[in-house]
Design an enzyme around this catalytic site. Sequence first.
Site, PDB file in Angstrom:
ATOM      1  N   LEU A   1      -3.007  52.961  -7.199  1.00  0.00           N
ATOM      2  CA  LEU A   1      -2.439  53.786  -6.124  1.00  0.00           C
ATOM      3  C   LEU A   1      -1.666  54.992  -6.668  1.00  0.00           C
ATOM      4  CD1 LEU A   1      -1.914  53.927  -3.042  1.00  0.00           C
ATOM      5  CD2 LEU A   1       0.240  52.750  -3.507  1.00  0.00           C
ATOM      6  N   ASP A   2      -2.031  56.181  -6.234  1.00  0.00           N
ATOM      7  CA  ASP A   2      -1.349  57.430  -6.599  1.00  0.00           C
ATOM      8  C   ASP A   2      -1.363  57.713  -8.102  1.00  0.00           C
ATOM      9  OD1 ASP A   2      -0.744  57.583  -3.914  1.00  0.00           O
ATOM     10  OD2 ASP A   2       1.298  56.845  -4.134  1.00  0.00           O
TER      11      ASP A   2
END
EC number: 3.5.1.10
Lengths: 299, 299, 299, 299
Positions: B243-244
């Site tokens: 994530l990210d």
Amino acid sequence: MSSYNNEQIQQYLTNNQNKARLLVSCSDQPGIVSAISTFLFEQGANIVESSQYTTDPSEGTFFLRIVFESPGMKEKEEEIREAFNDIGEQFSMKWKLTFLSNLKKTAIFASKEVHCLRELLYQWESGDLMTDIALVISNHETGREIVESFGIPFYYIPANKDIRKEVEAEQLKLLEEYEVDVIVLARYMQILTPDFVAAHPSKIINIHHSFLPAFIGASPHKRAYERGVKLIGATSHYVTDDLDEGPIIEQDVIRVDHRNGVRDLKKKGRLIERSVLTRAVKWDIEDRVIVHENKTIVF
Amino acid sequence: MSSYNNEQIQQYLTNNQNKARLLVSCSDQPGIVSAISTFLFEQGANIVESSQYTTDPSEGTFFLRIVFESPGMKEKEEEIREAFNDIGEQFSMKWKLTFLSNLKKTAIFASKEVHCLRELLYQWESGDLMTDIALVISNHETGREIVESFGIPFYYIPANKDIRKEVEAEQLKLLEEYEVDVIVLARYMQILTPDFVAAHPSKIINIHHSFLPAFIGASPHKRAYERGVKLIGATSHYVTDDLDEGPIIEQDVIRVDHRNGVRDLKKKGRLIERSVLTRAVKWDIEDRVIVHENKTIVF
Amino acid sequence: MSSYNNEQIQQYLTNNQNKARLLVSCSDQPGIVSAISTFLFEQGANIVESSQYTTDPSEGTFFLRIVFESPGMKEKEEEIREAFNDIGEQFSMKWKLTFLSNLKKTAIFASKEVHCLRELLYQWESGDLMTDIALVISNHETGREIVESFGIPFYYIPANKDIRKEVEAEQLKLLEEYEVDVIVLARYMQILTPDFVAAHPSKIINIHHSFLPAFIGASPHKRAYERGVKLIGATSHYVTDDLDEGPIIEQDVIRVDHRNGVRDLKKKGRLIERSVLTRAVKWDIEDRVIVHENKTIVF
Amino acid sequence: MSSYNNEQIQQYLTNNQNKARLLVSCSDQPGIVSAISTFLFEQGANIVESSQYTTDPSEGTFFLRIVFESPGMKEKEEEIREAFNDIGEQFSMKWKLTFLSNLKKTAIFASKEVHCLRELLYQWESGDLMTDIALVISNHETGREIVESFGIPFYYIPANKDIRKEVEAEQLKLLEEYEVDVIVLARYMQILTPDFVAAHPSKIINIHHSFLPAFIGASPHKRAYERGVKLIGATSHYVTDDLDEGPIIEQDVIRVDHRNGVRDLKKKGRLIERSVLTRAVKWDIEDRVIVHENKTIVF
């Protein structure tokens, strides 16, 4: 004393001997501005500039910065201070009154990388930092020549984590001797002890070479390179016990691209570190910064 | 099909029917540029624009983007592709050859906040995004009117974390049906499954509403407010399993101050989210971005 | 009326029904702030925000913007206005008192290029422009669909330099009918007559597609291209009789390079024209701008 | 010679002794890149970096910058140069081949305001300007101490418009003696004669303290203040016979507001003048700039 050889500062002192700055914070309530401005009017003072901010009207915190001018102010410093004391008590204010003719004294802590030190000296020489740079303390000799060329005392105190206490004792002695108001860590790179920090609340200004809270801690440029960011940053903040977690005063960024290695990031970073730190110091010295709950109001 | 009603795109296709783009990466070695440019010369092609970068000459990785033009290219697409195959094999290249007359097809995934969707549509209408926006998929009806006003199909597929698999099955069916090349998450706000991500390497472009790696995860504006930063950011990156953490394509920041609450940060943030995402999508669509070890080269 | 369907504006009106803004300019003299703040205190008002600036203390011009709040203000509007009149006369002030519950009415003049019109509508819909967009007047039909989709009246009035007087007569009738306070020229591209301008001092806001005073007049992007500048600009200013010479409210620039032709400059220019104009209109509507000797103070 | 005491430059020379840069411009035609890259391949050279741009493919002008590396290059400088001559003739090229081990020699012309001079020296010391700063010529003594502290010769030649010819004769003698390649006017403030300029085409780099073409000529900050602009600029350009009309290399701006007087504009201006000039000089020294019809291509 060095600053008194700086022509720009001499001229500033002459032009501003009848000016003062008042910085106020307190719980918001009706009548504060009325009380202060009426007080100033009665003192024969003219308001030159004022900024005000309230976190939440009538329930929150009230902040005010006011610059005022009054003929013959120099003579009635104590009188004004005492008279204002009543208003301060009435509204339970935290307040600070600075007469512009009393230059603040600044100590710069430096190390081997001197770009921030150099910029502070250059801006000071050009009349953009209205402070008395009282002394420079460094754990490297690198900056001596530049510093002394401005007639500013340079103290070489080797430092490392094993002798932190002894080093700080020496530094504290110098800070007292020179009656220092503001300490600027110009890429000093040494960690200060909790005791040292606690003794100087909102008085130590640091520059961190990243866009905080990204890349807290060591080697931010190396980590920025590895993450492949497209901008790198610099952050100036007051030093608190939590490393790189103090109230932020100013930040800025500069664009980088895939061709830039860690060394390029360091070079580009220096360009914003020096400007971000200088702006933060300038604002602090001009009493534009109020710390409130680990944040800053910058007027 | 919607894009074929867009005048700007029609004109672009007419003007560029004899142009192609070649994107190459391989281990660096002498003779690559010579081989490619001699090949193009023999094909009667003229080089319009080229950019090249090598991580570490003779030991590192070589990257090249070249735009070339050749009369009657339309007719010999397959011939060129086959002929180039030999060079590709000789140097063990990863390469991608795109004929400008073959518009890439883009799917936009949207949600309730439509500022990024709106900007993409506006730039597309103005002729700044040379792609066929094949469809928009959203888990809210909010954007339907705008999307359909451009003659682009809008699919409402409610989504939440409990029905992720079923939702993605529907989405995948649409992506296949429309033969989509690029997926843009325009503040879609739903997490994709590892399977979905793995099926689209370097094909899903996201916009995160912070200056990564600061404020990874949820509520970045709230956390930025609490930290008291003086700039907020936006980051566009390819989606990977972490994530990210995917390769960053573009970032930008906007100045905020003590007067700005969380709501103000959101408003200001929208201004850079929309421009950062649009630039990233534009560069991807024009084959300007190469992913290399979780970073991007942007030509 | 359209604005009363805008949820964001409805919420704003509800939240701010007890707030007002005071804008003051006069010759500087001691006691102004004291008089005003004591007056507000006596009216039971709390100061929410204030900014002050003096061109030259005790000899120059004094400017003040103050936002204040008082319970039940709605009922005593006239009373406050009358009471303040005395202070205004005492200090020979130019002053303007705006109750936030009285939304200003804005007319947008548009033409064929709708990027600025679109941005104003979008920011208005998002709750960033707290005004009643009363109507849009255009000499092209291009914007009709967008404008009417927001429930705002759209008037198509063809215009050219030969029928300027007749066109303005029609426009003036509409401006009166809708009781318009602010006129925004969103790339309207028609020159207004001196009579029209004289009738609306500091009320007409224009966007010029260059960094004024560079490239005054027609075709700024073509001339910027020919000069080989590395940045192009946009300037928002109040309209006066001298073309492109009115007081500047806001400016910004965007980077261009040798690869950009005139068409690219126009495209990049649109990105800053829309943001510069929107900021200028926002500041004007929030009474942040004071015109002083062909310059602006922006609080 | 001063530069040979600069450690950063010593290291650069060691690391880059087998590298060269080729800068080419000619009428566009098929086969140019093929011919050049095949030539380099045959010379055993590896391409490190290359950028190419064509104003109008097949009809316009072709520009190329290529950096290449070849073992033992030092020994075959003349051989490479001669061999390339044939290609140059075949395509009627203007070309320039620079071996990185041959540092360009730079002269800085300065005056009383030393911020640009200081920045150039600082960036040079930090290893960001890979040139031999051969000498500084100034019509004031102000910079002597700084310049000599770096071991660079400083020549004080008083100048004014009445003795322009005599002054330039002295300057020319020094430029010849030091075999200078690049002349940097670091806020020199004196106008050069047409003869002097004609003798150094695209070799004299100036910094003008405005965003050209706004505020051409004298006192740009005063005029910017009077016009009430919200940004001020700085422009670096090659000097031609038309004052402030030469090809622009780089520009930048900084924000100002209503509180800033002419003196503040000068102070803020200095911050961008120094960075804009330094970038322009850096790009020129690295052969990144090609002049074409009073504009620059910057690779």
